[in-house]
Design a protein around this motif. Structure first.
Motif, PDB file in Angstrom:
ATOM      1  N   PRO A   2      -0.126  22.177   4.913  1.00 25.56           N
ATOM      2  CA  PRO A   2      -0.750  21.930   3.607  1.00 25.56           C
ATOM      3  C   PRO A   2       0.083  22.473   2.445  1.00 25.56           C
ATOM      4  O   PRO A   2       0.729  23.510   2.552  1.00 25.56           O
ATOM      5  CB  PRO A   2      -2.084  22.668   3.693  1.00 25.56           C
ATOM      6  CG  PRO A   2      -2.315  22.915   5.145  1.00 25.56           C
ATOM      7  CD  PRO A   2      -0.972  22.981   5.774  1.00 25.56           C
ATOM      8  N   ASP A  76      -3.594  14.845   1.465  1.00 29.27           N
ATOM      9  CA  ASP A  76      -3.753  16.107   0.739  1.00 29.27           C
ATOM     10  C   ASP A  76      -5.152  16.243   0.159  1.00 29.27           C
ATOM     11  O   ASP A  76      -5.754  17.321   0.200  1.00 29.27           O
ATOM     12  CB  ASP A  76      -2.710  16.235  -0.376  1.00 29.27           C
ATOM     13  CG  ASP A  76      -1.333  16.594   0.127  1.00 29.27           C
ATOM     14  OD1 ASP A  76      -1.171  16.858   1.338  1.00 29.27           O
ATOM     15  OD2 ASP A  76      -0.391  16.615  -0.696  1.00 29.27           O
ATOM     16  N   GLU A  79      -7.508  17.013   3.053  1.00 29.51           N
ATOM     17  CA  GLU A  79      -7.359  18.403   3.507  1.00 29.51           C
ATOM     18  C   GLU A  79      -7.974  19.378   2.510  1.00 29.51           C
ATOM     19  O   GLU A  79      -8.546  20.399   2.906  1.00 29.51           O
ATOM     20  CB  GLU A  79      -5.885  18.731   3.727  1.00 29.51           C
ATOM     21  CG  GLU A  79      -5.299  18.059   4.952  1.00 29.51           C
ATOM     22  CD  GLU A  79      -3.819  18.344   5.144  1.00 29.51           C
ATOM     23  OE1 GLU A  79      -3.233  19.157   4.389  1.00 29.51           O
ATOM     24  OE2 GLU A  79      -3.234  17.742   6.060  1.00 29.51           O
TER      25      GLU A  79
END
Length: 104
Positions: A2, A76, A79
């Protein structure tokens, strides 16, 4: 792995953060989301929860809202919201079921 923006969003209360503060969502996509009534991060978090916190459903939903977003942007964002929901279970509940003014 991440990004810093994903980690930061997932580790802090959502409060009144603008949707562009979510990983994968920059200024351009933030404006597009605002036009669809997703101005604040909490708006997208609530939508994620309404979709059953399902990766496939959320990514498909986001892809329809942001057709120019690439897979990294969408990953992204996923997440970020999934990480936030994991880290803030009580706040997650309060976003879905806010107190009515008469209850306060």
């Amino acid at each position: 792995m991440p990004s810093k923006k994903v980690k930061k969003f997932a580790s802090e209360p959502a409060g009144n953060k603008h949707v562009s503060e979510i990983g994968g969502i920059g200024e351009k996509f933030g404006k597009q989301l605002e036009e669809e009534d997703y101005e604040y991060a909490k708006d997208l978090l609530i939508e994620f929860m309404r979709l059953g916190e399902t990766e496939h459903r959320f990514k498909r939903f986001l892809g329809k809202l942001l057709p120019r977003a690439n897979t990294k942007h969408i990953q992204d964002c996923y997440e970020s919201v999934a990480g936030w929901c994991d880290n803030y279970p009580k706040e997650k509940y309060l976003l879905l079921y806010p107190k009515h003014e008469s209850e306060e």
